[in-house]
Design a protein around this motif. Structure first.
Motif, short mmCIF file in Angstrom:
data_model
loop_
_atom_site.label_atom_id
_atom_site.label_comp_id
_atom_site.label_asym_id
_atom_site.label_seq_id
_atom_site.Cartn_x
_atom_site.Cartn_y
_atom_site.Cartn_z
N LYS A 58 0.84 -1.20 0.00
CA LYS A 58 0.00 0.00 0.00
C LYS A 58 0.87 1.25 0.00
O LYS A 58 0.60 2.20 -0.74
N ALA A 59 1.91 1.25 0.81
CA ALA A 59 2.83 2.39 0.84
C ALA A 59 3.50 2.59 -0.51
O ALA A 59 3.65 3.72 -0.99
N GLY A 60 3.86 1.49 -1.16
CA GLY A 60 4.46 1.57 -2.49
C GLY A 60 3.50 2.16 -3.50
O GLY A 60 3.89 3.01 -4.33
N ARG A 61 2.23 1.76 -3.45
CA ARG A 61 1.22 2.31 -4.36
C ARG A 61 1.02 3.79 -4.11
O ARG A 61 0.91 4.59 -5.05
N THR A 62 0.98 4.18 -2.84
CA THR A 62 0.82 5.60 -2.49
C THR A 62 1.98 6.42 -3.03
O THR A 62 1.78 7.51 -3.59
N LEU A 63 3.19 5.91 -2.87
CA LEU A 63 4.36 6.61 -3.39
C LEU A 63 4.31 6.71 -4.91
O LEU A 63 4.58 7.77 -5.48
N ASP A 64 3.95 5.62 -5.58
CA ASP A 64 3.84 5.64 -7.05
C ASP A 64 2.82 6.68 -7.51
O ASP A 64 3.07 7.42 -8.47
N GLU A 65 1.69 6.74 -6.82
CA GLU A 65 0.65 7.72 -7.18
C GLU A 65 1.15 9.14 -6.98
O GLU A 65 0.90 10.02 -7.81
N ALA A 66 1.85 9.39 -5.87
CA ALA A 66 2.38 10.73 -5.61
C ALA A 66 3.41 11.11 -6.67
O ALA A 66 3.41 12.24 -7.18
N GLN A 67 4.28 10.18 -7.03
CA GLN A 67 5.29 10.48 -8.04
C GLN A 67 4.66 10.72 -9.40
O GLN A 67 5.16 11.54 -10.18
N ALA A 68 3.56 10.05 -9.70
CA ALA A 68 2.87 10.24 -10.98
C ALA A 68 2.26 11.64 -11.09
O ALA A 68 2.05 12.13 -12.19
N ARG A 69 2.00 12.28 -9.95
CA ARG A 69 1.42 13.63 -9.96
C ARG A 69 2.46 14.73 -10.11
O ARG A 69 2.11 15.90 -10.17
N ILE A 70 3.73 14.35 -10.13
CA ILE A 70 4.79 15.36 -10.27
C ILE A 70 4.89 15.74 -11.74
O ILE A 70 5.34 14.96 -12.57
N THR A 71 4.48 16.96 -12.04
CA THR A 71 4.51 17.45 -13.41
C THR A 71 5.89 18.05 -13.70
O THR A 71 6.63 18.39 -12.77
N PRO A 72 6.23 18.23 -14.97
CA PRO A 72 7.50 18.90 -15.29
C PRO A 72 7.59 20.30 -14.67
O PRO A 72 8.65 20.70 -14.20
N ASP A 73 6.47 21.03 -14.64
CA ASP A 73 6.48 22.36 -14.03
C ASP A 73 6.76 22.28 -12.53
O ASP A 73 7.54 23.07 -11.98
N LEU A 74 6.14 21.32 -11.86
CA LEU A 74 6.35 21.16 -10.42
C LEU A 74 7.79 20.74 -10.15
O LEU A 74 8.42 21.23 -9.21
N ARG A 75 8.34 19.85 -10.98
CA ARG A 75 9.72 19.43 -10.83
C ARG A 75 10.67 20.61 -11.00
O ARG A 75 11.62 20.78 -10.24
N ALA A 76 10.40 21.48 -11.99
CA ALA A 76 11.23 22.66 -12.22
C ALA A 76 11.14 23.63 -11.05
O ALA A 76 12.15 24.20 -10.61
N GLU A 77 9.95 23.81 -10.51
CA GLU A 77 9.78 24.70 -9.36
C GLU A 77 10.53 24.16 -8.14
O GLU A 77 11.19 24.91 -7.42
N ALA A 78 10.45 22.85 -7.93
CA ALA A 78 11.17 22.24 -6.80
C ALA A 78 12.68 22.41 -6.98
O ALA A 78 13.39 22.72 -6.01
N ALA A 79 13.16 22.24 -8.20
CA ALA A 79 14.60 22.40 -8.45
C ALA A 79 15.03 23.84 -8.19
O ALA A 79 16.09 24.09 -7.62
N ALA A 80 14.19 24.80 -8.59
CA ALA A 80 14.51 26.21 -8.35
C ALA A 80 14.54 26.51 -6.86
O ALA A 80 15.43 27.22 -6.38
N LEU A 81 13.56 25.99 -6.12
CA LEU A 81 13.53 26.20 -4.68
C LEU A 81 14.75 25.58 -4.00
O LEU A 81 15.35 26.19 -3.10
N LEU A 82 15.13 24.41 -4.43
CA LEU A 82 16.30 23.76 -3.87
C LEU A 82 17.56 24.58 -4.15
O LEU A 82 18.40 24.77 -3.27
#
Length: 94
Positions: A58-82
């Motif tokens: 179940k934890a693995g499925r939850t993680l997979d679902e969360a990772q699937a929601r990471i859009t390229p824009d969100l990834r770029a914003e996270a990289a900029a914040l980091l």
């Protein structure tokens, strides 16, 4: 020190291994990851966590679902914040 061994694997695994330039390194890394997971689960059990295969799945499925929601824009914003935070320039946003 290394030791040469022979193993038998199902066809689908053999096909996957055939794609690897260094099968020994690939298998070594895979087994070491498995060993690390076993150590982690053992340590968690020792401090009171009760892990079940169902709960881990179940934890693995939850993680997979969360990772699937990471859009390229969100990834770029996270990289900029980091990047900003690593330079001490992070500004708090609403």
């Amino acid at each position: 020190m290394t030791k040469k061994i022979a193993i038998s694997v199902p066809d689908d695994v053999a096909e996957r291994l055939a794609e690897e330039p260094n099968v020994s390194a690939f298998i070594t890394d895979s087994v070491r990851q498995r060993m690390a997971g076993e150590r982690t689960r053992r340590a968690l059990r020792q401090v009171g966590f009760r892990l079940s295969e169902e709960g881990l799945a179940k934890a693995g499925r939850t993680l997979d679902e969360a990772q699937a929601r990471i859009t390229p824009d969100l990834r770029a914003e996270a990289a900029a914040l980091l990047s900003e935070s690593s330079r001490g320039r992070l500004t708090v946003r609403d």
